[in-house]
Write a protein that holds these residues in place. Structure first.
Motif, PDB file in Angstrom:
ATOM      1  N   ASP A  56      47.384  33.755  28.501  1.00  0.00           N
ATOM      2  CA  ASP A  56      47.610  35.186  28.243  1.00  0.00           C
ATOM      3  C   ASP A  56      46.446  36.062  28.717  1.00  0.00           C
ATOM      4  O   ASP A  56      46.675  37.052  29.420  1.00  0.00           O
ATOM      5  CB  ASP A  56      47.887  35.438  26.748  1.00  0.00           C
ATOM      6  CG  ASP A  56      49.318  35.062  26.356  1.00  0.00           C
ATOM      7  OD1 ASP A  56      50.227  35.254  27.184  1.00  0.00           O
ATOM      8  OD2 ASP A  56      49.508  34.567  25.237  1.00  0.00           O
ATOM      9  N   PRO A  57      45.198  35.742  28.345  1.00  0.00           N
ATOM     10  CA  PRO A  57      44.085  36.578  28.814  1.00  0.00           C
ATOM     11  C   PRO A  57      44.016  36.655  30.343  1.00  0.00           C
ATOM     12  O   PRO A  57      43.725  37.722  30.899  1.00  0.00           O
ATOM     13  CB  PRO A  57      42.844  35.877  28.259  1.00  0.00           C
ATOM     14  CG  PRO A  57      43.325  35.166  27.047  1.00  0.00           C
ATOM     15  CD  PRO A  57      44.722  34.735  27.364  1.00  0.00           C
ATOM     16  N   ASP A  58      44.305  35.533  31.019  1.00  0.00           N
ATOM     17  CA  ASP A  58      44.276  35.556  32.494  1.00  0.00           C
ATOM     18  C   ASP A  58      45.353  36.499  33.036  1.00  0.00           C
ATOM     19  O   ASP A  58      45.119  37.275  33.961  1.00  0.00           O
ATOM     20  CB  ASP A  58      44.509  34.142  33.059  1.00  0.00           C
ATOM     21  CG  ASP A  58      43.207  33.354  33.109  1.00  0.00           C
ATOM     22  OD1 ASP A  58      42.237  33.808  32.468  1.00  0.00           O
ATOM     23  OD2 ASP A  58      43.165  32.298  33.778  1.00  0.00           O
ATOM     24  N   ILE A  59      46.542  36.416  32.424  1.00  0.00           N
ATOM     25  CA  ILE A  59      47.636  37.292  32.883  1.00  0.00           C
ATOM     26  C   ILE A  59      47.257  38.752  32.624  1.00  0.00           C
ATOM     27  O   ILE A  59      47.462  39.630  33.471  1.00  0.00           O
ATOM     28  CB  ILE A  59      48.968  36.916  32.186  1.00  0.00           C
ATOM     29  CG1 ILE A  59      49.425  35.530  32.680  1.00  0.00           C
ATOM     30  CG2 ILE A  59      50.045  37.965  32.458  1.00  0.00           C
ATOM     31  CD1 ILE A  59      50.710  35.026  32.053  1.00  0.00           C
ATOM     32  N   ILE A  60      46.659  39.009  31.450  1.00  0.00           N
ATOM     33  CA  ILE A  60      46.259  40.387  31.124  1.00  0.00           C
ATOM     34  C   ILE A  60      45.272  40.915  32.162  1.00  0.00           C
ATOM     35  O   ILE A  60      45.381  42.053  32.622  1.00  0.00           O
ATOM     36  CB  ILE A  60      45.629  40.435  29.702  1.00  0.00           C
ATOM     37  CG1 ILE A  60      46.702  40.191  28.657  1.00  0.00           C
ATOM     38  CG2 ILE A  60      44.941  41.771  29.460  1.00  0.00           C
ATOM     39  CD1 ILE A  60      46.176  40.072  27.248  1.00  0.00           C
TER      40      ILE A  60
END
Ligand code: GLN
Length: 482
Positions: A56-60
């Motif tokens: 999730d953090p990478d996608i964000i």
């Protein structure tokens, strides 16, 4: 009359025009998209050093780059994220959120970007081999507020399902035989299985589902932008690359026996860093809350004591207000108070430390006020009369005669309250503040060793409380002879 009509019309026109101005080309008013997450869910979100990393953090981050806008990730309990989106504290939530019809009533969801499923984690030597066997009054653990919890209570009955604040707590209960199975997202279960050869996953999937980002329902513009970004990241293969990057579990050093596990979890895998950082936060919150609550408690107690003898209307009103304050604070759980401060009263305050300090200060001041009031009442009435008859004013009597004795009387109860305050701050994790307890949770989410992390945190709390007790004893002794 005519003019008045014109003005009214103008105001109406302005009011109708203003919202469209505000959202003309902005989809977040402060130029930052604030995302909530719960970084105890590897590989989707977890801590690596100080940073929150994962799918999730990478996608964000990629979304931020694509939209050319700043993105911020705020760590908090999973169960608190949707509420914070609804209260406008957050713009969105990325925490392995399963899209459900129920949740769609309170938030919007972006297009989905990952398929996953809920699976059943059991001990390898367990009798349970099919989902049907869970119906035979088995004890099932889930995470509070998760879809696994909702489904399991529907299917297996509320009385058989326990809700844990964190997934690692549920897994610990499974390992220690308190429960028979944990229903959790597939990738997370696989991580646990890889970290402990006594754990297994049932072959049959419990429920298929899809992940998306939850978005504030009042912000259609943001939803549109996020969908645009996700569409592009899917198309150009970025999301697939991120998924591939996090496949397979992280390497951890393992330890056997009590000392071996302590060495592996706390020392080799770097757990001590989170515990020490957490301890620092715990001490800061306690100290500042203590200073404020001590002063506020004194003010409340003195005002209320004065009101017993005074006819001053202001003091009478203050007495009533303070009495109500004490009743409300003592009559409601501190966790709820903290969540109300975070989500409602101080919703615009981004400094978590300050939110916690103010919340614990208010809470403790109510107890301190009652302690001081008791201390004041315990002073012999004759002393007060003697002081007054010697010509001292009310203020002088309070300051020179009553209060020194009142504080001395209050010391044992005060010491208790300070220790309670110190331990009470362990709920700070509810708003995402990384205190000592939350530090232990972070260690668990990385090492999957809940026992060692919790014991280490407990020992730190205990040692500090013991030191505090020693100090209070010394002060009490000192005052006895004073
Ligand atoms: N996918 C699950 C849900 O949305 C659990 C997510 C989580 O615990 N982070 O409820």
């Amino acid at each position: 009359m005519k003019n008045k009509n014109k003005i009214t019309l103008l105001i109406f026109a302005l009011l109708m025009f203003l919202p469209s101005l505000a959202s003309a080309n902005e989809f977040v008013d402060d130029g930052v998209i604030d995302f909530g997450t719960s970084a105890d869910f590897p590989p989707y979100e977890y801590y690596e050093g100080e940073d929150i990393v994962g799918i999730d953090p990478d996608i964000i981050k990629e979304i931020g780059d694509y939209l050319d806008i700043e993105v911020k990730i705020h760590d908090m309990d999973f169960n608190n994220i949707l509420a914070s989106i609804q209260s406008n504290k957050l713009d969105a939530g990325a925490a392995g959120f399963t899209v459900t019809e129920e949740r769609k009533k309170s938030v919007n969801f972006t297009d989905t970007f990952a398929k996953t499923s809920q699976v059943v984690l059991v001990k390898k030597d367990s009798q349970i081999s099919t989902i049907d066997e869970l119906r035979k009054n088995k004890k099932i653990g889930t995470q509070l507020g998760s879809i696994g919890h909702t489904l399991a209570t529907d299917d297996f009955g509320e009385e058989n399902v326990s809700a844990f604040v964190k997934v690692p707590d549920a897994v610990l209960a499974l390992k220690t035989g308190k429960i028979d199975a944990v229903i959790v997202d597939k990738e997370i279960a696989e991580n646990y299985k890889a970290s402990d050869d006594k754990l297994g996953i049932l072959d049959k999937t419990y429920v298929e589902e899809e992940y998306a980002i939850a978005v504030n329902k009042n912000n259609e513009a943001l939803l549109e932008k996020l969908n645009q970004a996700i569409g592009e990241l899917k198309k150009d293969g970025t999301i697939d690359k991120i998924m591939a990057k996090y496949e397979g579990s992280s390497e951890l050093s393992e330890g056997k026996g009590l000392i071996g596990r302590f060495k592996a979890t706390i020392i080799d895998n770097g757990g001590y860093k989170y515990l020490l950082d957490g301890l620092k936060t715990t001490i800061i919150v306690t100290s500042f809350a203590l200073i404020i609550s001590f002063l506020l408690g004194l003010i409340i107690a003195i005002t209320r004591a004065a009101s017993e003898e005074s006819t001053n209307i202001l003091i009478k009103i203050l007495d009533k207000v303070f009495a109500l304050f004490v009743t409300i604070i003592r009559g409601t759980p501190s966790t709820i108070q903290l969540l109300i401060m975070f989500n409602v009263i101080l919703v615009n305050l981004d400094n978590l430390l300050l939110v916690a300090v103010l919340s614990f200060a208010l809470n403790s001041s109510a107890y301190m006020a009652e302690i001081f009031r008791g201390g004041i009442n315990a002073v012999d009435k004759g002393e007060k009369e003697a002081a007054r008859s010697l010509g001292l004013t009310y203020y002088q009597t309070m300051r020179k005669v009553i209060m020194p004795q009142a504080i001395k009387n209050s010391l044992p109860a005060l010491a208790n309250e300070i220790i309670t305050l110190f331990k009470e701050t362990s709920i700070s994790g509810f708003i995402g503040l990384a205190d000592l307890t939350r530090g232990a949770s972070i260690v668990i989410s990385q090492t999957f060793d809940a026992g060692t992390a919790y014991f280490s945190a407990a020992i730190i709390y205990l040692v500090i409380v013991m030191v505090m007790e020693k100090i209070f004893k010394k002060i009490e002794k000192g005052l006895q002879y004073a």
